[in-house]
Structures are given as C-alpha cells and as structure tokens.
Design a protein around this motif. Structure first.
Motif, PDB file in Angstrom:
ATOM      1  N   GLY A   1       0.815  -1.216   0.000  1.00 43.56           N
ATOM      2  CA  GLY A   1       0.000   0.000   0.000  1.00 43.56           C
ATOM      3  C   GLY A   1       0.843   1.257   0.000  1.00 43.56           C
ATOM      4  N   ASP A   2       0.160   2.404  -0.054  1.00 38.63           N
ATOM      5  CA  ASP A   2       0.806   3.711  -0.071  1.00 38.63           C
ATOM      6  C   ASP A   2       0.872   4.241   1.363  1.00 38.63           C
ATOM      7  N   PRO A   3       2.079   4.425   1.915  1.00 33.87           N
ATOM      8  CA  PRO A   3       2.171   4.877   3.309  1.00 33.87           C
ATOM      9  C   PRO A   3       1.601   6.278   3.539  1.00 33.87           C
ATOM     10  N   THR A   4       1.748   7.167   2.546  1.00 31.91           N
ATOM     11  CA  THR A   4       1.184   8.515   2.692  1.00 31.91           C
ATOM     12  C   THR A   4      -0.328   8.443   2.821  1.00 31.91           C
ATOM     13  N   ARG A   5      -0.948   7.631   1.963  1.00 28.52           N
ATOM     14  CA  ARG A   5      -2.405   7.484   2.014  1.00 28.52           C
ATOM     15  C   ARG A   5      -2.828   6.870   3.343  1.00 28.52           C
ATOM     16  N   ALA A   6      -2.059   5.894   3.831  1.00 25.69           N
ATOM     17  CA  ALA A   6      -2.407   5.252   5.105  1.00 25.69           C
ATOM     18  C   ALA A   6      -2.372   6.259   6.253  1.00 25.69           C
ATOM     19  N   LEU A   7      -1.337   7.104   6.285  1.00 23.64           N
ATOM     20  CA  LEU A   7      -1.226   8.101   7.350  1.00 23.64           C
ATOM     21  C   LEU A   7      -2.356   9.120   7.271  1.00 23.64           C
ATOM     22  N   ASN A   8      -2.655   9.598   6.056  1.00 23.18           N
ATOM     23  CA  ASN A   8      -3.722  10.577   5.900  1.00 23.18           C
ATOM     24  C   ASN A   8      -5.092   9.973   6.219  1.00 23.18           C
ATOM     25  N   THR A   9      -5.293   8.714   5.824  1.00 16.93           N
ATOM     26  CA  THR A   9      -6.565   8.038   6.137  1.00 16.93           C
ATOM     27  C   THR A   9      -6.775   7.947   7.642  1.00 16.93           C
ATOM     28  N   ASN A  10      -5.703   7.620   8.374  1.00 16.24           N
ATOM     29  CA  ASN A  10      -5.784   7.572   9.839  1.00 16.24           C
ATOM     30  C   ASN A  10      -6.260   8.909  10.403  1.00 16.24           C
ATOM     31  N   THR A  11      -5.722  10.006   9.834  1.00 17.88           N
ATOM     32  CA  THR A  11      -6.093  11.352  10.299  1.00 17.88           C
ATOM     33  C   THR A  11      -7.563  11.641  10.017  1.00 17.88           C
ATOM     34  N   TYR A  12      -8.024  11.307   8.807  1.00 19.00           N
ATOM     35  CA  TYR A  12      -9.408  11.596   8.444  1.00 19.00           C
ATOM     36  C   TYR A  12     -10.385  10.756   9.269  1.00 19.00           C
ATOM     37  N   VAL A  13     -10.041   9.511   9.550  1.00 19.77           N
ATOM     38  CA  VAL A  13     -10.898   8.648  10.383  1.00 19.77           C
ATOM     39  C   VAL A  13     -11.029   9.238  11.792  1.00 19.77           C
ATOM     40  N   THR A  14      -9.901   9.667  12.350  1.00 19.84           N
ATOM     41  CA  THR A  14      -9.912  10.272  13.689  1.00 19.84           C
ATOM     42  C   THR A  14     -10.758  11.538  13.705  1.00 19.84           C
ATOM     43  N   THR A  15     -10.629  12.348  12.658  1.00 17.86           N
ATOM     44  CA  THR A  15     -11.408  13.582  12.534  1.00 17.86           C
ATOM     45  C   THR A  15     -12.903  13.277  12.546  1.00 17.86           C
ATOM     46  N   ALA A  16     -13.305  12.281  11.760  1.00 15.81           N
ATOM     47  CA  ALA A  16     -14.725  11.918  11.683  1.00 15.81           C
ATOM     48  C   ALA A  16     -15.251  11.405  13.025  1.00 15.81           C
ATOM     49  N   ILE A  17     -14.439  10.597  13.709  1.00 14.51           N
ATOM     50  CA  ILE A  17     -14.843  10.067  15.021  1.00 14.51           C
ATOM     51  C   ILE A  17     -15.078  11.207  16.004  1.00 14.51           C
ATOM     52  N   PHE A  18     -14.165  12.182  16.015  1.00 14.88           N
ATOM     53  CA  PHE A  18     -14.299  13.328  16.930  1.00 14.88           C
ATOM     54  C   PHE A  18     -15.566  14.116  16.627  1.00 14.88           C
ATOM     55  N   ALA A  19     -15.802  14.402  15.341  1.00 11.15           N
ATOM     56  CA  ALA A  19     -16.977  15.201  14.968  1.00 11.15           C
ATOM     57  C   ALA A  19     -18.270  14.516  15.406  1.00 11.15           C
ATOM     58  N   VAL A  20     -18.360  13.209  15.202  1.00 11.41           N
ATOM     59  CA  VAL A  20     -19.574  12.464  15.550  1.00 11.41           C
ATOM     60  C   VAL A  20     -19.752  12.392  17.072  1.00 11.41           C
ATOM     61  N   LEU A  21     -18.690  12.043  17.790  1.00 12.02           N
ATOM     62  CA  LEU A  21     -18.803  11.879  19.247  1.00 12.02           C
ATOM     63  C   LEU A  21     -19.115  13.197  19.950  1.00 12.02           C
ATOM     64  N   THR A  22     -18.518  14.301  19.478  1.00 19.26           N
ATOM     65  CA  THR A  22     -18.813  15.601  20.111  1.00 19.26           C
ATOM     66  C   THR A  22     -20.249  16.037  19.823  1.00 19.26           C
ATOM     67  N   ALA A  23     -20.751  15.700  18.632  1.00 20.98           N
ATOM     68  CA  ALA A  23     -22.149  16.012  18.325  1.00 20.98           C
ATOM     69  C   ALA A  23     -23.079  15.244  19.261  1.00 20.98           C
ATOM     70  N   ILE A  24     -22.771  13.976  19.489  1.00 21.56           N
ATOM     71  CA  ILE A  24     -23.568  13.146  20.408  1.00 21.56           C
ATOM     72  C   ILE A  24     -23.515  13.727  21.831  1.00 21.56           C
ATOM     73  N   ALA A  25     -22.295  14.114  22.257  1.00 28.16           N
ATOM     74  CA  ALA A  25     -22.129  14.676  23.607  1.00 28.16           C
ATOM     75  C   ALA A  25     -22.867  16.006  23.742  1.00 28.16           C
ATOM     76  N   THR A  26     -22.832  16.815  22.690  1.00 29.84           N
ATOM     77  CA  THR A  26     -23.525  18.107  22.718  1.00 29.84           C
ATOM     78  C   THR A  26     -25.032  17.901  22.899  1.00 29.84           C
TER      79      THR A  26
END
Length: 701
Positions: free
Chosen positions: A293-318
């Motif tokens: 696989g592409d290591p750059t894509r893997a690192l960026n995908t990890n970042t985007y997944v974390t971003t999405a998790i934060f957005a969803v969980l904070t919305a639920i908490a709000t």
C-alpha cells in the motif's frame, strides 16, 4: 444534581481517558520493543544514536532546570501579584503550577526519545520483510509519543484545575509547558540542522558519497538530531499548543460561568478535549496499512478517520449534555480548517505536486534559481493557511456572538480546541517521520540490501510529506490558540481591573485595541519584529555550529588514515559533542530575548501596548512560520524527487543545486519555522500572567 451535569464528572472522565492513553502507549511500547532485530551492525549504530540522543537530552534538561528554577523563583515573587501585596499561597500555587508544566513537558519528550531510538531499529530490520511491518513499527513507535504527549497535557490541565480551581494557575502550568517547548524546540532544532547541513555539504556535495554513508563523521549526529529535534522538540511544541488551547478556553469559560452561574462552559472544554484524545486513541489502535500500500495514504486516512470520530462523538455529547450547538459548530470549524491547512501544506511540499516539479526544473539552471523559486512558492503557500486561520476565527466569532457577551472569543478558543482535538494522531504521524528517516540510514549502514532501502525510502518520503502537513497543522493550531490567548489576556485584565476597583463588576476595561492609539501601534510594530529577530538568532546559531562541524569533518578525513576508503571508523562522538555544546549555547539567548521584550513593552506602554505587541507578533509570526516551514519542506522533497531519477538524477548539476536548496531549507523548516509558533504562545502567556502588574504600572500606558 445529576452526576452527568457535574463538572467533576467531566474532570474524572478526562483523567480516566488520559490513563487509557498511557495504557495504550505502554502496550504500543511493548509491541514495538518485541519486534525482531538481530543485525549486529544495526544494533551498534542504533546504540550510538540512542546514547547520543540521551546525552544531549540530559545536558539540555540540566541547563533548563537552572533556567526554570530562576523563573519559578521570579514567578513566586511577582505573580499573580507581588508577594508582599497579595496572598502568599496564590504565589506558591503559581510557581508550583509552572514547575509542573515543565516537568510534564520534559517527561513527554523523554518518552518520545526512548521509543524512537528503539522503533528506528525495528523499522529498519522489518524492511527486509516488506513495507507493511516496517510501516507499522515506525507508526506505532510514533503513536507512543502521541498518546504520551496528549495524555500528559489533558491529565496535567485537569489535575491543576481540579486541585486549585484557579484559571490563572492554569496559565502558569501552560507557561511552564511553553518555556520548556521553546527551548526544547530551539535547542533540538539547532542540533539537528547543524548535523544535517554538515553531513550533506561534506558528504553529498564535496565527496559525492551517499546520504547515510558510515564514513561520514556527521552521520550519527544527523540521526541523533532527527530524534532530539523532530521527536522531543515537536512533541514539546504540540504539548505546549494543546495545553495553551485548553488553558485559554478554560480562562474564558470560567469567566462566563461566573457571570451566568454554573459550570457548563468549563465542562464543555473538558468534554471535547477528552473526546479528542479518545478519538485519537481509537484512530491509533485501528491504524493499518496493506502490504504494497501507499504509506502517505495510510497516514492521511488515519487522520481523516480520527477527525470523523471526533466530529460524531462531540455532536452526540452536545445533544446528550445539552451543550450549545454554536460552540460545537465553532470547534468543528476549527477542526475542518486544520485539515484544510494540512492539505494546503501538502500541495506545496508533496513531490507529486506541481510546485516541487517546478523547483526541480529550476534546479537545472543552478542554485540561485532553486532558492528564488523555493522562496516564491513558500511565500505563496502562506496565503491559504493565513486565510484559513482568519476565516475559522471569524466564523467561530460570528456564530457564537449571539450567545452573549464574551461568547464570541470563547468560540474562537473552542475552535482552537477543536483544531487540536486530534493532536494525538498528528503527533503520531509527525514522530513517524524521524523514526523511518533513521530506519533508512540504518538500512544503508547495515547493508540490508536495495529492496529494504527502497522500502525505507518510500516510508521516508511519506514521512516528509506528512511532516510538512503536521507542521502546517501545528502552526495553524498555534494561530488559533494565540488568538484565544489574546482573549484570555483581555479577560485577565478585565478581572484584575474589577478587583482593583478600576471598573464596576460586569464592565470591561478592555474590549479591543485601537491601532491608531500610538501606544498600541508601538506595541504592534515591536511585536511584528520579534519573529524575524528570533528566527535570525536561531539560524545564525545553526550557521555558527555547522561551520565548526564542517571543520571537524574535514579534519577527520585529512588525519584519519583509511577513512575515505572505509578502512577506518570516523570519530562520531566528536560531531555529536560539537552539535550538543553548540545547541545548548545558542538556545537560551533567543528565548530570553522574547520574554524580556514582552516585559519591556509592558513596562513602557502597559496593557494597551501589550495588546498591540501580541497582535503584531501573531500576524508576523504566523507568516514567517508558514513561509519557512513550507519552503523548507518544498526544497527537501525537491532534492528527493531529483534523487529518484528526475531532472538529471543523482550526481547531476540539478541534484547539487537541490542539495543546496535543501541545506538552506533545513534551518527554515526544522529550526526557526516550527519554533515560532511556540514563541508566539510564550509571548501571549507572559502577557496574560503579567497583566495585573502592567495594569497598575507602566510609563505611558
């Protein structure tokens, strides 16, 4: 009152999640340590790197202990008010909070060095088995740093606030983290670029030998520098930004809660910060890369997944805790803009993008054109990030303004908290870079074969690209954080003015700063000049130190019989010693200059001049930091792009011009650029801590 609506609940939850992060860091540490490694040569070189890094860190911390001791004594005497005028206990709390900030920051840096100097060996040997195991060793090594840094910052802020209930003590804790980060980043940056420049100039340019050739006396110092600059230094930097963003938000939240009654705003800060760490924890533990696989894509995908998790969980908490949706929107905007700033940095530094290709083409015409084109693209690259920071601050301000007096600036502070919410993943990605860079050198020195070298080259290229993104992210986050700290400064001044009887309760002594006011304009000009002088002092330190190391490399090649032929070993320790002593010598003056100038402006013009000083420092500092970080990353990847066989390839005139560009860019991107965001944080914190003093005493305020 339900436990779900008790501030203590959110503080305990923050402590629990911090402890979970430490548990994850320990598991990752054990996982990386358990990976196989049997190559004797790599073990020997790895030990040299580890010993060099620990030696430097010990000497740096010894120097900083002396500085921090003096600073703690001065804080005890003068802050929050002179000890002979106020409550002695308040001054003790402030001094202890400052010391705790330095200790937590120092521990995070030490943990990072410990794992990085193990993970580099594991990633190097794993490269013989394929790209996936090598990537996982490098990434999980970086993730130890990510979890330790963010766990430490959230735990430290929570404990200080829980025990003292005093937001000014939080600013003291943040100042401890910032002062440590300022010197750690500056010292590590001077060390790493001294060695890198010397190794490149003498090795690649003069002798035509490979980047990590073991015959080069500076090669071990270069690898040590990757750890002390890009692991310990960047970890301290992002620890500082994360603590400062939470401290600024809590200062304003406490002021709002005091007026409205209750604690909902402070609870929201802890809730969002804890969810951010939890999201990073999930992202780190679930991170994977397919074989081939592409290591750059893997690192960026990890970042985007974390971003999405934060957005969803904070919305639920709000929704669950009935927080204000406007504040959630502000934090979401901050997070989104952080990603956009990262993408902008990626465009200007990725070797698959047009700017790198254009600079590589310019290299064919000589070093002058390399520098001109790199500087030009670096300057252009600052625009989207500056606009992004401005738009996020404006949007957060306008969205939260209808909530009432003080909420607009609180919205900006929560945008900074949002941008830094995934900092655990950002640090993991950032620390991955120097680990795989070291691994590449170990593969070459251990003669593990061309296939392993190609794998680590691919991982290193991804590290450089992602590192440019994380630096842009760190600078953007620092920008929002210091705007929030400007709000915290105003809040501290208004509170002090009320307590001093200068205004009635509910009134504001400061609502803004009029730049037509000559006192404010004086501070504005003074503050704008500081990042330029600070950068020059650090880069001149690199220049002086590198000249000494180049002379030492020349001496060794001249005096050690058989060194050029590879029949004798170089004296690696001499170069490590030069880099260490030079970095320790150069790191204190630049940091002291920043602190002294801030106090001097306060003495001359009072809180109005300080407001202008902070504002000028923010704008100039962000521009310099973005320009230098992106120019340096652009030159670095241009050199690597040419080395991959483009525009003449290795050994060509274009390659030599690319090396010159990379050499100029090294102190830009790894010494001055990333140190500036710490510098502007220090300025803002010193201003907030001394607000009471300069409110009552100044020459022209």
């Amino acid at each position: 009152m339900s436990i779900l609506f008790n501030l203590t609940f959110f503080q305990i939850a923050s402590i629990v999640i911090s402890l979970l992060a430490f548990g994850a860091a320990f598991w990752l540490y054990k996982w990386v340590s358990s990976q196989p490694s049997s190559n004797q040569r790599i073990a020997e070189v790895g030990k040299l790197i580890r010993n060099g890094a620990n030696t430097f860190l010990a000497k740096e911390y010894k120097t900083l202990v002396r500085f921090c001791t003096v600073a703690a004594i001065l804080i005890f005497i003068f802050l929050p008010v002179p000890v002979w005028k106020g409550n002695v206990l308040d001054n003790v709390i402030m001094a202890v909070s400052y010391i705790l900030g330095t200790i937590f920051s120092g521990i995070a840096g030490k943990i990072g060095i410990s794992i990085a100097t193990i993970a580099n060996i594991k990633a190097a040997e794993a490269a013989t088995k394929g790209i996936k195991p090598s990537f996982m060793s490098g990434f999980r090594g970086g993730a130890v740093m990510g979890m330790a840094v963010v766990g430490s910052s959230l735990l430290g802020v929570t404990l200080v606030f829980l025990i003292t209930g005093d937001t000014t003590a939080l600013l003291g804790f943040s100042f401890g983290a910032s002062s440590m980060a300022l010197f750690a980043k500056a010292g590590g940056g001077i060390f790493t670029k001294t060695a890198d420049i010397s190794a490149d100039l003498c090795g690649k340019v003069e002798l035509g030998i490979p980047e990590d050739d073991p015959r080069n006396p500076a090669v071990i110092a270069d690898n040590v520098g990757d750890n002390v600059g890009d692991v310990a230094g960047m970890g301290a930097d992002l620890f500082d930004s994360n603590v400062a963003s939470m401290a600024a938000a809590l200062v304003m939240a406490a002021a709002l809660d005091k007026t409205a009654g209750g604690f909902v705003n402070a609870a929201m800060v802890f809730c969002y910060a804890a969810i951010g760490l939890f999201a990073s924890l999930i992202g780190v533990l679930s991170a994977r890369m397919k074989e081939g696989g592409d290591p750059t894509r893997a690192l960026n995908t990890n970042t985007y997944v974390t971003t999405a998790i934060f957005a969803v969980l904070t919305a639920i908490a709000t929704y669950a805790f009935d927080f204000k949706w406007e504040i959630w929107a502000a934090s979401a905007i901050g997070l989104a803009v952080g990603v956009i700033i990262g993408i902008a940095s990626d465009y200007f530094t990725d070797d698959r993008r047009p700017p790198v290709h254009a600079v590589a083409k310019a290299c064919e015409s000589g070093p002058a054109f390399t520098i001109l084109s790199g500087v030009s693209y670096g300057l252009i690259s600052a625009l989207p990030s500056m606009i992004g920071i401005g738009v996020s601050a404006l949007a957060a301000y306008k969205i939260c303004e209808p909530l009432g007096n003080g909420y607009a600036m609180f919205g900006i502070s929560m945008a900074a908290v949002g941008m830094l919410s995934i900092v655990g993943m950002i640090i993991s990605n950032d620390a991955y870079g120097p680990i795989v860079d070291n691994a590449r050198g170990l593969v070459e020195m251990g003669s593990l074969g061309d296939e392993a070298l190609e794998i680590t080259d691919s991982l290193d290229s991804a590290g450089n690209t992602v590192k440019a993104v994380t630096k842009g992210f760190a600078i953007g986050a620092a920008g929002l954080t210091v705007i929030a700290l400007l709000g915290a400064f105003m809040s501290e001044v208004n509170t002090a003015a009320t307590e001093a009887g200068m205004i009635s309760a509910g009134e504001n002594y400061i609502q803004g700063f009029d730049i037509i006011n000559p006192v404010v304009f004086f501070g504005l000009l003074f503050g704008a000049a500081i990042p330029a002088v600070f950068s020059a002092m650090l880069m001149l330190g690199v220049d002086r130190n590198a000249q000494r190391m180049v002379a030492e490399i020349h001496r060794q090649f001249k005096e050690i019989v058989g060194l050029k032929e590879g029949k004798a070993d170089p004296e690696y320790d001499k170069c490590i010693e030069i880099a260490t002593h030079g970095a320790i010598k150069e790191l204190i003056p630049a940091g002291l200059m920043v602190i002294i100038c801030t106090i001097l402006v306060g003495i001359i013009g009072g809180v109005q001049a300080i407001g202008g000083f902070i504002t000028g420092n923010i704008i100039s500092g962000l521009l310099f930091a973005l320009f230098m970080s992106n120019s340096g990353g652009l030159w670095d990847n241009t050199k690597k792009y040419i080395e991959a066989g483009n525009n003449g390839g290795k050994g060509s005139d274009a390659h030599k011009a690319g090396v010159v560009g990379d050499t100029v860019g090294d102190p830009f991107k790894d010494t001055a650029g990333p140190s500036i965001n710490t510098q502007i944080t220090v300025v803002s914190l010193v201003a907030s801590l001394t607000a009471t003093i300069f409110l009552t005493f100044s020459l022209f305020g």
